[in-house]
Enzyme design. Structure first.
Site, PDB file in Angstrom:
ATOM      1  N   HIS A  79     -11.330  -3.645   2.950  1.00 45.39           N
ATOM      2  CA  HIS A  79     -10.685  -3.374   3.831  1.00 45.39           C
ATOM      3  C   HIS A  79     -12.211  -2.339   4.521  1.00 45.39           C
ATOM      4  O   HIS A  79     -11.809  -1.356   5.345  1.00 45.39           O
ATOM      5  CB  HIS A  79      -9.924  -3.439   4.172  1.00 45.39           C
ATOM      6  CG  HIS A  79      -9.054  -2.402   3.751  1.00 45.39           C
ATOM      7  ND1 HIS A  79      -8.600  -1.861   2.310  1.00 45.39           N
ATOM      8  CD2 HIS A  79      -8.470  -0.259   4.162  1.00 45.39           C
ATOM      9  CE1 HIS A  79      -8.469  -0.879   2.326  1.00 45.39           C
ATOM     10  NE2 HIS A  79      -8.295  -0.348   3.661  1.00 45.39           N
ATOM     11  N   ASP A  80     -12.368  -1.314   3.683  1.00 49.12           N
ATOM     12  CA  ASP A  80     -13.439  -0.083   3.468  1.00 49.12           C
ATOM     13  C   ASP A  80     -14.860  -0.222   3.476  1.00 49.12           C
ATOM     14  O   ASP A  80     -15.455   0.997   3.830  1.00 49.12           O
ATOM     15  CB  ASP A  80     -12.682   0.083   2.987  1.00 49.12           C
ATOM     16  CG  ASP A  80     -11.669   1.536   3.341  1.00 49.12           C
ATOM     17  OD1 ASP A  80     -11.275   1.508   4.685  1.00 49.12           O
ATOM     18  OD2 ASP A  80     -10.803   1.728   1.990  1.00 49.12           O
ATOM     19  N   ASP A 140       0.397  -1.668  -0.332  1.00 50.93           N
ATOM     20  CA  ASP A 140       0.036   0.106  -0.208  1.00 50.93           C
ATOM     21  C   ASP A 140       0.873   1.038   0.145  1.00 50.93           C
ATOM     22  O   ASP A 140       2.049   0.748   0.932  1.00 50.93           O
ATOM     23  CB  ASP A 140      -1.056  -0.038   1.193  1.00 50.93           C
ATOM     24  CG  ASP A 140      -2.002   0.488   0.827  1.00 50.93           C
ATOM     25  OD1 ASP A 140      -2.590   1.548   0.269  1.00 50.93           O
ATOM     26  OD2 ASP A 140      -3.072  -0.415   1.061  1.00 50.93           O
TER      27      ASP A 140
HETATM   28  O1  ISL Z   1     -14.265   4.171   3.816  1.00 51.16           O
HETATM   29  C1  ISL Z   1     -14.314   5.088   2.997  1.00 51.16           C
HETATM   30  C2  ISL Z   1     -16.250   4.886   2.764  1.00 51.16           C
HETATM   31  O2  ISL Z   1     -16.598   4.744   3.725  1.00 51.16           O
HETATM   32  C3  ISL Z   1     -13.775   5.918   2.700  1.00 51.16           C
HETATM   33  O3  ISL Z   1     -14.194   7.237   3.428  1.00 51.16           O
HETATM   34  C4  ISL Z   1     -12.515   5.710   2.778  1.00 51.16           C
HETATM   35  O4  ISL Z   1     -11.593   7.191   3.863  1.00 51.16           O
HETATM   36  C5  ISL Z   1     -12.055   6.159   1.355  1.00 51.16           C
HETATM   37  O5  ISL Z   1     -12.525   4.828   0.656  1.00 51.16           O
HETATM   38  C6  ISL Z   1     -10.210   6.687   1.129  1.00 51.16           C
HETATM   39  O6  ISL Z   1      -9.790   5.041   2.044  1.00 51.16           O
HETATM   40  C7  ISL Z   1      -8.671   4.310   1.825  1.00 51.16           C
HETATM   41  O7  ISL Z   1      -7.849   5.942   2.727  1.00 51.16           O
HETATM   42  C8  ISL Z   1      -8.688   6.160   4.239  1.00 51.16           C
HETATM   43  C9  ISL Z   1      -8.516   5.000   4.567  1.00 51.16           C
HETATM   44  O8  ISL Z   1      -8.888   4.867   5.868  1.00 51.16           O
HETATM   45  C10 ISL Z   1      -9.020   3.885   3.782  1.00 51.16           C
HETATM   46  O9  ISL Z   1      -8.533   2.499   5.177  1.00 51.16           O
HETATM   47  C11 ISL Z   1      -8.565   3.595   3.067  1.00 51.16           C
HETATM   48  O10 ISL Z   1      -8.105   2.379   1.974  1.00 51.16           O
HETATM   49  C12 ISL Z   1      -7.301   7.286   4.426  1.00 51.16           C
HETATM   50  O11 ISL Z   1      -5.950   6.707   4.143  1.00 51.16           O
END
Ligand code: ISL
Ligand code: CA
Length: 558
Positions: A332-333, A101
């Site tokens: 993971h999101d 990442d």
């Molecule tokens: O998860 C989300 C949807 O609800 C977003 O707000 C998310 O933060 C966005 O998808 C961006 O994601 C990435 O950057 C974020 C991190 O928290 C996430 O895990 C990552 O995948 C900030 O670095």
């Protein structure tokens, strides 16, 4: 594109490992690098080609590693750099590639750059970030943070605000500054020289902020404006520079996480001769169930199938022959795919997990499997707020329920249950022993209660399991160039129950038929599926012809 000009990552299947929840080996309740090494043979057996690791760098973990305090150190809880080197070597020995990442829209506020930046108004690192004077008593502009509240944090020390489009502990890097860019490229070169095989780039289409940082349109239910940080004016220039300075020198793969993009944007970010990225993660197909009343992702709506098909069709046909798609149902999101798009009841969990797998893995693009998806892991179904760990979830509850009283606690808990990022972050379910075989001690986040039923050991003991179905789909992709290269054509676009499409390559045509409902339905298929058609894969034991049974998926070669 032909079989000979195709790049390695176009034929590949990627498996996403969320290290914190994969396997704990030193009994601290947190997954670690050794835990990944221990399961490389498991991944090899599944048949995947590439592993993508969520961040394992040094971090205070305000946002589970997406707040990095040192890009060239491994977080203590995951191990050491020599553990990482062993992982990379062990993966390569097995013919597996490893991508990392890359989180360069922001760092942690505990990164050395930010500490220096914050120390005075005139230091060499001040312009590595965005510092601005307030607008009277207010923040420099109206931008909101993705994790709630203003995107600006006032800092007493120098009496200015810094920009953080995520948490206050994730200050945004200033890509306008050439020195910052060079520092990032140096770091990327360092990792690639070490031998990693590429990067997944976190929110990479947010690195170019609009000049003058103008106010954004105010959003419903919010005192703040939309920060409009996606697809900024210099983003393509920056990515091409990154390509020139770094990526062009290696046979690496890149996938950019890009929210708020259309297929037309996709052609720019991932077009074959653009020298930017190899592919992107788009999110249009994951937005169709969002709230229609200003609550964003916090909704309990279901994704309408016709809309889903339309979006996928646009990406499949829009990029065909010009750029490359990434294919994913979850990460993971997001919630777990089977809970979101399928049916996670005991009766239909496995059937619908296989349906989703069929529908996705027969598309054109590079498929991504999120850890646990291959055994049909489901949402966590936590009912207490104290079971959640995710900053986005906890902040949203505070804002919507406690501060603004927009929804009652039970209403918001239902929306969290359906959408929290923690749904996909519960520990990997390896077996039926305590803590699902993830750890010998209490895990950092609760294990999903269904682990005695849903686990790897049980899946490997059952030849009819979701796991073996994934293995077969991966084998098919490796065996048939049609799956990688064939043209896509959506059939029955208006059918609200069936997702049906055709793939065509040279003289071959395949038909993919997926019944997304829990009903048996009749469709006249004989005009498409000829008598000589050969059944390639199906999630039922026999062929029901025109009768499509609940969550039935089948693929024919004509
Ligand atoms: O998860 C989300 C949807 O609800 C977003 O707000 C998310 O933060 C966005 O998808 C961006 O994601 C990435 O950057 C974020 C991190 O928290 C996430 O895990 C990552 O995948 C900030 O670095
Ligand atoms: Ca551990």
């Amino acid at each position: 594109m032909t079989e000979t000009t195709i790049k390695w990552w176009q034929k590949a299947v990627v498996y996403q490992v969320y290290p914190r929840s994969f396997q704990d080996t030193n009994h601290d309740g947190i997954g670690d690098i050794q835990g990944i090494i221990d399961h490389l043979d498991y991944l090899k057996r599944l048949g995947i080609d590439v592993i993508w690791l969520n961040p394992i760098y040094q971090s205070p973990n305000d946002d589970n590693g997406y707040d990095i305090s040192d890009y060239q150190k491994i977080a203590n809880e995951f191990g050491t750099m020599s553990d990482f080197d062993r992982l990379l070597e062990a993966a390569h020995q097995r013919g597996l590639r490893l991508i990392m990442d890359l989180v360069v829209n922001h760092t942690s506020d505990e990164h050395a750059w930010f500490k220096k930046s914050r120390a005075s108004r005139d230091n060499a690192y001040r312009n590595f970030y965005f510092w601005r004077a307030g607008n009277g008593e207010k923040a420099p502009n109206n931008w909101d943070s993705a994790f709630g509240g203003s995107a600006w944090q006032y800092d007493e020390k120098t009496q200015e605000y810094y920009l953080h489009t995520f948490s206050t502990k994730q200050p945004d890097l200033n890509w306008e500054n050439p020195q910052l860019r060079q520092s990032i490229y140096d770091m990327m070169n360092w990792w690639l020289t070490k031998g990693i095989d590429g990067f997944r780039m976190d929110v990479i289409n947010q690195i170019s902020k609009r000049p003058g940082l103008p106010d954004g349109p105010v959003k419903p239910h919010s005192e703040f404006g939309d920060s409009q940080v996606t697809n900024g004016p210099r983003v393509h220039e920056f990515l091409r520079e990154m390509h020139r300075e770094v990526l062009s020198k290696y046979d690496a793969m890149t996938v950019g996480e890009t929210h708020g993009v259309t297929p037309a944007d996709g052609l720019k970010y991932a077009g074959q001769n653009r020298h930017e990225l190899d592919m992107i993660f788009e999110f249009q197909h994951l937005r169709l169930d969002n709230s229609q009343h200003g609550f964003g992702k916090w909704s309990t709506r279901k994704t309408p199938l016709v809309g889903l098909k339309q979006v996928i069709n646009e990406w499949q046909t829009g990029l065909n022959g010009q750029a490359w798609n990434s294919l994913f149902w979850n990460n993971h999101d997001t919630p777990r795919a089977v809970s979101r798009f399928g049916n996670d009841s005991p009766q239909y969990r496995e059937r619908s997990a296989k349906l989703l797998a069929t529908c996705l893995h027969l598309l054109q693009g590079t498929p991504y499997i999120y850890q646990g998806e291959e055994i049909g892991m489901t949402n966590a179904h936590f009912t207490r707020l104290t079971d959640y760990r995710d900053i986005e979830t906890l902040n949203a509850y505070q804002e919507v329920v406690t501060q603004k009283h927009q929804l009652s606690a039970p209403e918001m808990m239902a929306r969290i249950e359906a959408n929290s990022r923690d749904n996909s972050r519960t520990p990997m379910q390896w077996d039926a022993t305590e803590n699902a075989g993830f750890s010998e001690t209490t895990p950092w986040i609760r294990v999903n209660e269904n682990y005695p039923m849903v686990n790897v050991k049980a899946a490997l003991a059952d030849p009819d399991s979701v796991w073996f179905y994934y293995q077969k789909l991966i084998d098919l992709r490796h065996d048939y160039p049609l799956i990688t290269l064939g043209d896509f054509k959506l059939l029955l676009p208006d059918d609200e129950a069936v997702f049906m499409y055709e793939r065509r390559w040279q003289e071959q045509t395949w038909i993919v038929i997926c019944n997304f409902t829990d009903q048996t339905i009749d469709r006249e298929l004989t005009s498409v599926v000829t008598a000589q058609a050969r059944l390639i894969i199906s999630n039922y034991q026999d062929d029901g012809g025109n009768q499509l049974r609940p969550y039935e998926a089948k693929v024919y070669a004509l």
